[in-house]
Design a protein around this motif. Structure first.
Motif, short mmCIF file in Angstrom:
data_model
loop_
_atom_site.label_atom_id
_atom_site.label_comp_id
_atom_site.label_asym_id
_atom_site.label_seq_id
_atom_site.Cartn_x
_atom_site.Cartn_y
_atom_site.Cartn_z
N ARG A 13 24.04 -40.02 22.26
CA ARG A 13 23.92 -39.70 21.22
C ARG A 13 23.07 -38.29 21.93
O ARG A 13 22.32 -38.17 23.05
CB ARG A 13 22.50 -39.77 20.20
N PRO A 17 21.74 -41.82 16.07
CA PRO A 17 20.52 -42.72 16.84
C PRO A 17 20.73 -43.76 16.51
O PRO A 17 21.03 -44.29 17.98
CB PRO A 17 19.43 -41.40 16.92
N ARG A 18 21.00 -44.67 15.81
CA ARG A 18 21.45 -46.13 15.26
C ARG A 18 22.35 -46.47 16.12
O ARG A 18 22.78 -47.59 16.89
CB ARG A 18 20.73 -46.02 13.90
N THR A 20 13.65 -39.06 16.74
CA THR A 20 15.52 -39.29 17.06
C THR A 20 14.81 -40.31 18.78
O THR A 20 15.81 -41.17 18.64
CB THR A 20 16.90 -38.26 17.63
#
Lengths: 685, 181
Positions: free
Chosen positions: B48, B83-84, B106
């Motif tokens: 990310r 970001p997950r 984040t």
């Protein structure tokens, strides 16, 4: 125990309701406590009476012995003739059960009305309503029945308009009053034709007159009964009063109206087609099936597009009445082509669904009542997140939703499964027309079941999940124990009736067999055959095993999940929102959930949409200040059927006004002319 | 003295790839990366990218990684939208005040274990924006940083070579064979 099977116990039951209703009015005068005592008095006696009713019906069914007696009256053609046989005891029991639980609920719900409305008056009509509900299945004389039927309609009318400070309740009450009398007219046509054909108002004489009535008269009787009782049962397009009147009444009365009052109409249809004049031609069965398919499918579609929680349940009642009619119609069809055991099976499905619907629909209405009590609104768009604030209500509501969506192991599954089975049996029939109609019915039922599940996912999700969308929902508090207890009992019953399906079906078959379709008419029930029937059904309906299997699957899957994730660490953090704060406005609400389905069915539902936009600068329309969108469903029945009828009636009434001059001499002339014409006619004939 | 030592201890490793790595062609670098990712991440590395006030130079270079010339997706490296889903955070820019909260969130939203890489001189010490009024000067002032890739901006090939070095370092510090069991 012996006492319960005597006429005295039945009379004692009605005495309870009488004391409850009349006493409450005096109690309200005696105490000046905002009607608290009157409410407790009324609900208390209603509870006593209902419990006695439950005991009577259970002992009648258990000992297999009916109660029949006649009270003398001063009128020659009017007998207070009671007959509590197996099928009547079944409905008597359902009504007693639901009204007992509704009365307990009433203890908690009545504080709603303290100081605002007169609880003495409420208790009066509440007791009268339950008493008349209980009279309807056991009245064994046409005029006596009509009396009870009217009493039921009038008492429930006053309960609908009880909260008379809201104008929409008065309107709903008027519509209900109109429609219910429209139905009663057809009921009377059926009764008087039967009287003309048999020469008696006694239902027993009608039973004895089997086969002596000409098919034409019988056909008209059936048609009139179907329209008359269909209005009360809420078949489409005679359903328009249901979504207005059921929500307007206080919630425990809604539970009674939706859960059991519509069932009295189904009970009478059952009586007409199988008890009074058995041997209806096949076409009637097919007509009932088609009506049932239509009601089921359209009912659930309207429920799906509804945002008012109680109106949604009212439409869902229309759907479930349709499902019950499918079973009933299949029974008529099978009986007419000589497949008696299949007919018994289909009727058992219909009665089972009647019982189940009474239980889960009252559970849901009581749940809705609690939610409305906690939040102060019936609009589902204003709920959200109530599962944390009303955990018990949410749990019971979930059980009701699962049951009504026909999820095993709850009771809705068992009866819908049976209805499917009986329809599939019909598909194997030799005649083309039966095949086609049953095929339509199966299609409609499949569709209905799916939509029902979607509908109750929406109801539960929009009400209890996500986050509260309004201040009222945020400050909701769990309701009192009086209101939770009946819901808990109903949820438990829903579960028990689901896992004991074979026992229930076997006893239902015994009850249906008792009305003498196959055997000579008797008040004794063949309960000796009950054990054998139970064993037969366990072979083709392994519901207990299904329930057990499902339980095992649940346990295994939870076990597997635990095993895989046992060493996993759970970290709780805020939801990832991509930088845009998540709020209640972003939730999927009731309207947005059903939107896609409404779009698919827009040909039937005909959604309307109006939007108004206000700009910051009218000349330079770049920046929108506010925007308002209103979506609603148009009501084709009211527009297409009822309004034209209203216009015609209005026209006729204005024509009739011409001869109403208001001059007394003129009216005397009318009387005189009528007399002369009648005399001439009399001498001529 | 203590502060200096602490700073030294906490400062992330600056990754300067060896010359021989830079001399390899993209294809070979990619093969190496791919086998390393297979060992560490079971075949796919999700990144990310957070642009915390950069001049967009780093982003252009990183975008170039996905074009048809470099095409890093074939080596198992993906830039993901949330970001997950990420194993690794690329942070570029000197962290403007407005992006501080976003960067922290984040970081918090990225599941552990995660690798944070500061990309470009701006992200390491502020670069040309150093000591201006609106920036924090370095990513490590806001969130813990594991590795830094210098350059203003680092070219796609430098990023790839550095990524290989980072993965090798990670491989060294974690006992991969025991974790896969």
């Amino acid at each position: 125990m012996e006492f319960l099977l005597t006429p005295a116990s039945v009379l004692l039951l009605f005495a309870f309701f009488f004391i409850g209703s009349v006493g409450a009015v005096f109690i309200e005068r005696l105490f000046s406590d905002n009607g608290k005592m009157a409410g407790f008095w009324g609900h208390g006696f209603a509870l006593l009476g209902s419990l006695l009713g439950l005991a009577i019906s259970v002992s009648v069914l258990f000992f297999g012995q009916g109660i029949a007696f006649t009270l003398p009256t001063v009128f020659p053609n009017f007998l207070l003739d009671f007959r509590l046989d197996g099928i009547a005891a079944f409905f008597f029991g359902i009504i007693s059960l639901v009204s007992a639980l509704a009365s307990i609920y009433g203890f908690g719900y009545q504080k709603h009305f303290y100081g605002k409305y007169r609880l003495g008056v409420f208790s009066f009509f509440y007791n009268a309503f339950i008493a008349s509900l209980l009279l309807v299945p056991i009245a064994n004389h046409a005029l006596f029945f009509l009396l009870a039927w009217e009493l039921m309609s009038v008492a429930s009318y006053f309960l609908v308009v009880f909260e008379n400070q809201k104008e929409e309740n008065i309107k709903a009450g008027f519509l209900y009053f109109l429609m219910t009398h429209f139905g009663t007219v057809f009921v009377m046509i059926a009764f008087f034709l039967a009287y003309k054909a048999t020469g008696s108002f006694l239902f027993d004489d009608w039973r004895a007159a089997t086969g002596t009535i000409t098919p034409l008269i019988q056909g008209i009787i059936f048609g009139a009964a179907l329209i008359g009782f269909g209005t009360k049962a809420g078949i489409i397009p005679l359903h328009i009063w249901l979504p207005e009147a059921h929500p307007a009444a206080p919630s425990h009365v809604s539970a009674l109206m939706s859960g059991v009052m519509v069932k009295t109409a189904l009970f009478m249809l059952f009586r007409f087609f199988f008890d009074f004049f058995p041997g209806a031609p096949m076409e009637w069965g097919l007509v009932i099936i088609l009506i049932g398919s239509l009601s089921a499918l359209l009912g659930i579609l309207y429920a799906l597009s509804e945002n008012d929680i109680k109106r949604l349940f009212a439409f869902s009642t229309v759907e479930n009445v349709g499902i019950i009619l499918l079973g009933l119609g299949a029974g008529v069809t099978f009986f007419s082509i000589g497949l008696e055991s299949f007919a018994l099976f289909s009727l058992a499905a219909a009665l089972y669904h009647t019982l189940n619907h009474a239980i889960f629909k009252s559970l849901l209405f009581l749940g809705a009542g609690s939610v409305v009590e906690a939040t102060g609104t019936r609009n589902m768009e204003s709920y959200g997140g109530l599962i944390k604030l009303l955990p018990f209500t949410a749990g019971f509501f979930l059980v009701g939703s699962l049951a009504i969506s026909a999820f095993p192991p709850f009771n809705g599954f068992a009866s819908e499964w049976l209805t499917f089975q009986s329809l599939f049996i019909g598909m194997t029939s030799a005649e083309m027309i039966i095949k086609v109609v049953f095929f339509i019915a199966i299609g409609s039922l499949v569709f209905t079941s799916g939509l029902a599940a979607a509908c109750f996912v929406k109801t539960f999700g929009a009400t209890f999940l996500a986050r509260p969308r309004t201040e009222e929902a945020k400050n909701a508090k769990e309701v009192s124990v009086f209101m939770l207890l009946p819901m808990g009992i109903l949820a438990l019953l829903s579960f028990l009736l689901g896992i004991n399906a074979t026992t229930v079906v076997a006893s239902l078959i015994a009850i249906i067999a008792s009305i003498g379709l196959i055997r000579p008419v008797t008040l004794q029930f063949p309960f000796s055959e009950f054990i054998q029937a139970r064993a037969d059904f366990a072979a083709i309906l392994p519901l207990e095993s299904i329930a057990l299997l499902l339980g095992l699957v649940f346990l295994l899957s939870f076990g597997a999940i635990w095993f895989v994730t046992r060493s996993r660490k759970i970290v709780v953090g805020p939801t990832w929102d991509c930088g845009t704060p998540l709020g209640p406005r972003g939730e999927i609400t009731s309207g947005s959930f059903s939107r896609s389905l409404v779009t698919i069915f827009r040909g039937i539902l005909r959604p309307t949409r109006q939007s108004t936009v206000e700009y910051h600068d009218e000349d330079m329309r770049y920046f929108i200040k506010s925007q308002e969108i209103r979506t609603s469903m148009s009501d084709p029945y009211r527009k297409g059927i009822y309004q034209p009828i209203g216009v015609v009636l209005h026209f006729l009434a204005s024509q009739a006004r011409r001869i109403q001059s208001g001059n007394v001499n003129m009216y005397i002339l009318y009387l005189f002319l009528t007399l002369i014409i009648l005399l001439l006619w009399a001498t001529h004939v | 003295m203590y502060r200096l030592l602490r700073k030294i201890a906490l400062t992330a490793k600056v990754v300067v790839p060896e010359k021989e790595l830079l001399l390899l062609d993209t294809e070979t670098l990619g093969q190496e990366l791919s086998s390393s990712i297979k060992k560490l991440f079971q075949g796919s590395l999700s990144i990310r990218e957070v642009a915390a006030g950069s001049s967009n130079a780093e982003e252009q270079e990183l975008t170039a990684l996905s074009n048809s010339y470099y095409d890093i997706e074939r080596f198992g490296i993906r830039f993901v939208a949330s970001p997950r889903h990420a194993d690794m955070l690329f942070v570029s820019g000197p962290v403007s005040r407005n992006m501080t909260e976003g960067l922290r969130r984040t970081y918090a939203a990225t599941p552990d274990p995660k690798i944070v890489v500061a990309i470009g001189d701006g992200a390491i010490d502020g670069g040309v924006y150093r000591d201006s009024y609106g920036v924090w000067n370095s990513v490590s002032d806001v969130i813990p940083v594991d590795f830094q890739i210098p350059g203003d901006p680092p070219s796609p090939k430098v990023v790839l070579a550095s990524l290989l070095k980072i993965l090798r370092e990670t491989e060294k510090s974690t006992d991969v064979s025991s974790e896969n069991k």
